[in-house]
Design an enzyme around this catalytic site. Sequence first.
Site, PDB file in Angstrom:
ATOM      1  N   PRO A  50      22.717 -27.089 -39.179  1.00 53.25           N
ATOM      2  CA  PRO A  50      24.156 -27.160 -39.641  1.00 53.25           C
ATOM      3  C   PRO A  50      24.984 -25.898 -39.018  1.00 53.25           C
ATOM      4  O   PRO A  50      24.431 -24.789 -38.916  1.00 53.25           O
ATOM      5  CB  PRO A  50      24.088 -26.877 -41.244  1.00 53.25           C
ATOM      6  N   GLY A  51      26.196 -26.460 -38.604  1.00 51.06           N
ATOM      7  CA  GLY A  51      26.868 -25.418 -37.993  1.00 51.06           C
ATOM      8  C   GLY A  51      28.211 -25.450 -39.061  1.00 51.06           C
ATOM      9  O   GLY A  51      28.586 -24.211 -39.552  1.00 51.06           O
ATOM     10  N   CYS A  61      54.105 -27.648 -25.916  1.00 52.67           N
ATOM     11  CA  CYS A  61      54.735 -28.692 -25.338  1.00 52.67           C
ATOM     12  C   CYS A  61      54.211 -30.003 -25.090  1.00 52.67           C
ATOM     13  O   CYS A  61      53.813 -30.465 -24.167  1.00 52.67           O
ATOM     14  CB  CYS A  61      55.623 -28.371 -23.981  1.00 52.67           C
TER      15      CYS A  61
HETATM   16  N1  LLP Z   1      23.200 -29.778 -33.684  1.00 54.76           N
HETATM   17  C1  LLP Z   1      23.655 -30.276 -32.606  1.00 54.76           C
HETATM   18  C2  LLP Z   1      22.517 -30.621 -31.438  1.00 54.76           C
HETATM   19  C3  LLP Z   1      24.860 -30.440 -32.289  1.00 54.76           C
HETATM   20  O1  LLP Z   1      25.711 -31.104 -31.322  1.00 54.76           O
HETATM   21  C4  LLP Z   1      25.846 -30.108 -33.416  1.00 54.76           C
HETATM   22  C5  LLP Z   1      27.340 -30.355 -33.151  1.00 54.76           C
HETATM   23  C6  LLP Z   1      25.268 -29.441 -34.637  1.00 54.76           C
HETATM   24  C7  LLP Z   1      23.843 -29.231 -34.544  1.00 54.76           C
HETATM   25  C8  LLP Z   1      25.964 -28.951 -35.522  1.00 54.76           C
HETATM   26  O2  LLP Z   1      26.894 -30.056 -36.257  1.00 54.76           O
HETATM   27  P1  LLP Z   1      27.862 -29.619 -37.572  1.00 54.76           P
HETATM   28  O3  LLP Z   1      26.614 -29.342 -38.707  1.00 54.76           O
HETATM   29  O4  LLP Z   1      28.866 -28.335 -37.358  1.00 54.76           O
HETATM   30  O5  LLP Z   1      28.409 -30.962 -37.907  1.00 54.76           O
HETATM   31  N2  LLP Z   1      34.241 -30.021 -32.620  1.00 54.76           N
HETATM   32  C9  LLP Z   1      33.841 -30.916 -33.546  1.00 54.76           C
HETATM   33  C10 LLP Z   1      32.450 -30.852 -33.904  1.00 54.76           C
HETATM   34  C11 LLP Z   1      31.535 -31.181 -32.759  1.00 54.76           C
HETATM   35  C12 LLP Z   1      30.035 -30.933 -33.049  1.00 54.76           C
HETATM   36  C13 LLP Z   1      29.197 -30.909 -32.169  1.00 54.76           C
HETATM   37  N3  LLP Z   1      27.840 -30.914 -32.262  1.00 54.76           N
HETATM   38  C14 LLP Z   1      34.811 -30.787 -34.992  1.00 54.76           C
HETATM   39  O6  LLP Z   1      35.724 -29.887 -34.859  1.00 54.76           O
HETATM   40  O7  LLP Z   1      34.774 -31.555 -35.819  1.00 54.76           O
END
Ligand code: LLP
Length: 422
Positions: free
Chosen positions: A269-270, A337
């Site tokens: 999780p991120g 802009c």
């Molecule tokens: N593992 C991999 C291989 C990933 O590509 C990602 C996210 C994660 C884990 C973590 O995902 P999370 O738990 O954070 O959902 N910029 C976008 C999100 C892009 C996520 C890309 N990969 C946003 O602001 O919604």
Amino acid sequence: MTDDNPPIRRLADWDAETLLGLADEYDTPLYAIDLDRVRENCERLRAAFPDAEVRYAAKAHTGRAVLETVRDAGVDVECASAGEVMRALDAGFPGDRIQYTAVNPPARDLDYVVDRWREHPDLTVTAGATDTIDRLRERGFDGRLCVRVNPGVGAGHHEKVRTGANAKFGVPYDRAAETVESARADFDLVGIHAHAGSGISGDDLANHRELVRRMGDLARAVEPLEFVDVGGGFGVPYREDEPPLDLDAVAAATRNALGDVDATLAVEPGRYVVADAGVLLTRVNTVKEAGGATVVGVDAGMTTLLRPAMYDAYHAIRNVTDPNGPAIPVTVAGPICESADVLCEDRPLPRPARGHVLAVGNAGAYGYEMASTYNSRPRPAEVAIAGGTAELVRGRERLTDLTALETEHHRTEPTDENGTEP
Ligand code: LLP
């Protein structure tokens, strides 16, 4: 679950005096990240997945203070680039707690990571194409390898963040077993990996379970493995009335879907770790009535927080200075802009006036991280809060930083129409 570690911190829960004090002391736009909340989120994840490996997807927020907090909370780290691997090492993660996930990795990234692997041989590299595996072999890498699989099923809050069925990511599912088996000869083949997408909740959870089920089948076909990584993607509620994800239920469903495998489950999780730990503060500079709308101009825009422009993402917004004014529908717009440069449209807010401070919620994940200097706008400052005390952790970029990397070559003196220097 105890009351002092609730599943979500809402924007309304942030103390107004603290936020106003920060805006005054450090100026706006300003990101604030609460490290205590980051730690609580890590603890909740570890409690929900007690016998799994939890790896923080650093791309959500790579600030050193966050990485150190995650490290101390016993959560490992997943890195998407050489830069993130460098940050993880700088933040004191030992090699055996670092996973590098290579997505079409530039040669420079592979060179860097393989060099670091020689110093930290416990580091794990995840490759999503046989071509990438060949490029690792060419560089003499024979360490811990994980194969990223395209599970053929995606999920996520927006089309642009669903990776699971996107051909760009991972080895096709029907060729995964063969790729894993042939890699065993040259590498220490430790795991398989798949990621459905980001911001998964509600109906999407069924897709996530399907991904896990497929990974369970694959794991049984290619045993022995040390781990099965089913990716990240746990959603957080961005809307004020959205319920939080039931993490314990998601964890139970994940275990169930994986079935019996003789390998450790890993999750990445991120967003879940940092989203509700962060807030963005911005100040109103211009208020305008136009075409029946009230447009509130603020000093943060799509270069500060890209998510609304890029994904139509909803972020809660609060008028911190005057929470009791009459609510009117407003469009909050940044200084860039582009018409996409709005943080919200027609949102009822206590009437904002010039000088008011607005707070934007859930800004900890993919906030500062996706900031840019488009329109030659320096990136904002960031403070970290720990034990109720705030400290500047990233200085505000200055105008002179914008040109710092331009070479002298471009600096010629202006000339008049006769070609002579004035
Ligand atoms: N593992 C991999 C291989 C990933 O590509 C990602 C996210 C994660 C884990 C973590 O995902 P999370 O738990 O954070 O959902 N910029 C976008 C999100 C892009 C996520 C890309 N990969 C946003 O602001 O919604």
